[in-house]
Design a protein around this motif. Structure first.
Motif, short mmCIF file in Angstrom:
data_model
loop_
_atom_site.label_atom_id
_atom_site.label_comp_id
_atom_site.label_asym_id
_atom_site.label_seq_id
_atom_site.Cartn_x
_atom_site.Cartn_y
_atom_site.Cartn_z
N HIS A 50 0.83 -1.20 -0.17
CA HIS A 50 0.20 0.05 -0.08
C HIS A 50 0.93 1.07 0.08
CE1 HIS A 50 -2.82 2.62 0.86
NE2 HIS A 50 -2.59 3.14 2.21
N HIS A 96 2.78 7.04 5.73
CA HIS A 96 1.53 7.76 6.14
C HIS A 96 0.94 6.56 7.00
CE1 HIS A 96 -0.34 5.54 2.76
NE2 HIS A 96 -1.52 5.60 3.26
N ASP A 97 0.87 5.45 6.83
CA ASP A 97 0.10 4.51 7.49
C ASP A 97 1.00 3.49 8.63
OD1 ASP A 97 -2.59 4.86 6.91
OD2 ASP A 97 -2.29 3.51 5.21
N HIS A 147 -3.68 13.15 5.47
CA HIS A 147 -4.27 11.78 4.92
C HIS A 147 -5.38 11.55 5.47
CE1 HIS A 147 -2.55 8.44 7.45
NE2 HIS A 147 -3.59 7.86 6.72
N ASP A 165 -3.90 8.23 -1.60
CA ASP A 165 -4.17 6.88 -0.65
C ASP A 165 -5.45 6.28 -1.14
OD1 ASP A 165 -4.13 5.29 1.77
OD2 ASP A 165 -5.24 6.97 2.75
FE LIG Z 1 -3.36 4.54 3.42
#
Ligand SMILES: [Fe+2]
Ligand SMILES: [Fe+2]
Length: 257
Positions: A50, A96-97, A147, A165
């Motif tokens: 991802h 970001h995650d 995000h 995203d």
């Molecule tokens: Fe994400």
């Protein structure tokens, strides 16, 4: 998926991404994020694949915006370069995650905490001037934070990461988290999205075309993709179209944002 980022002539981007490929700490954050997301919560991928897809889409978007004559915010507000803007979106996309490694709830905040020390270490290699390093770090953290729908992106770069995203949606990867193996409108609509094509638009800098196997995919577009584009700061720069593959009528819905 290996981390394939088209560097073009951006040497800073190349040096940073090549360093990330060898970075065991970052690899583990991605793995731990998926232990929580996939193994414990039974939702979809929030790990390395991802991260790489979002970084690539965000990079493509910032390049399309730059090519159309728009100035990235780090250029406009800080006098830095387009290459730096590309580093911002790629690093924010990749990190970001990672906050999922702590918990899914409030994960954007946790991503900020974890990315902070990582960025100090990674950016030091390229950005020797402390002023530039702080600018890069804060712009990347801004893009990571935004995000999440609760935070409005205030830069073009952050807008790209937020929209990217939601566009990791090909082949059933759509981003409304759904419980794996369960049949629901979330899973049916996610699986309906076959392809996501991002290219130069006709009337706007970016064209996003979503190909579906059945109209259930509209649910993902309405609930997630449109929601992420709205208020991203990129509303006026994206054409969004959806069509069902193989049907004569082709275009079933055209969105105006
Ligand atoms: Fe994400
Ligand atoms: Fe997230």
């Amino acid at each position: 998926m290996p981390l394939n980022i088209p560097y073009k002539k951006n040497k800073k981007l190349e040096r940073i991404v090549e360093a990330i490929k060898r970075d065991k700490e970052i690899q583990q954050y991605w793995d731990s994020a998926n232990i929580i997301a996939v193994d414990r919560l039974k939702i979809n991928d929030h790990g390395k694949v991802h991260a790489a897809i979002v970084a690539n889409i965000a990079l493509k978007m910032i390049r399309l915006l730059s090519d159309s004559g728009l100035e990235p915010s780090i250029v406009k507000d800080h006098g830095m370069s387009k290459d730096d803007a590309e580093v911002v979106v790629v690093l924010a996309g990749l990190l970001h995650d990672i906050g999922h490694a702590v918990h899914r709830k409030n994960h954007a905040e946790f991503s900020i905490v974890l990315a902070s020390s990582l960025l100090d270490r990674i950016l030091k290699k390229i950005y020797v001037d402390p002023k530039e390093r702080v600018i890069m770090k804060t712009e990347i953290l801004h893009a990571i934070m935004c995000h999440h729908l609760d935070y409005k992106p205030l830069t073009l770069e952050a807008g790209c990461v937020r929209v990217a995203d939601s566009l990791d949606a090909k082949e059933g990867r759509a981003r409304i988290p759904f419980e794996l193996g369960r049949i629901s409108i979330h899973s049916v609509s996610a699986l309906a999205i076959k392809d996501v094509k991002i290219k130069k638009g006709k009337d706007k800098p970016i064209s996003v075309e979503i190909v579906m196997t059945n109209p259930a995919g509209i649910f993902q577009i309405d609930e997630l993709i449109k929601a992420k584009i709205k208020d991203s700061g990129l509303e006026n720069y994206i054409e969004l179209r959806a069509r069902v593959k193989g049907e004569d009528k082709g275009l079933i819905k055209e969105f105006t944002l």
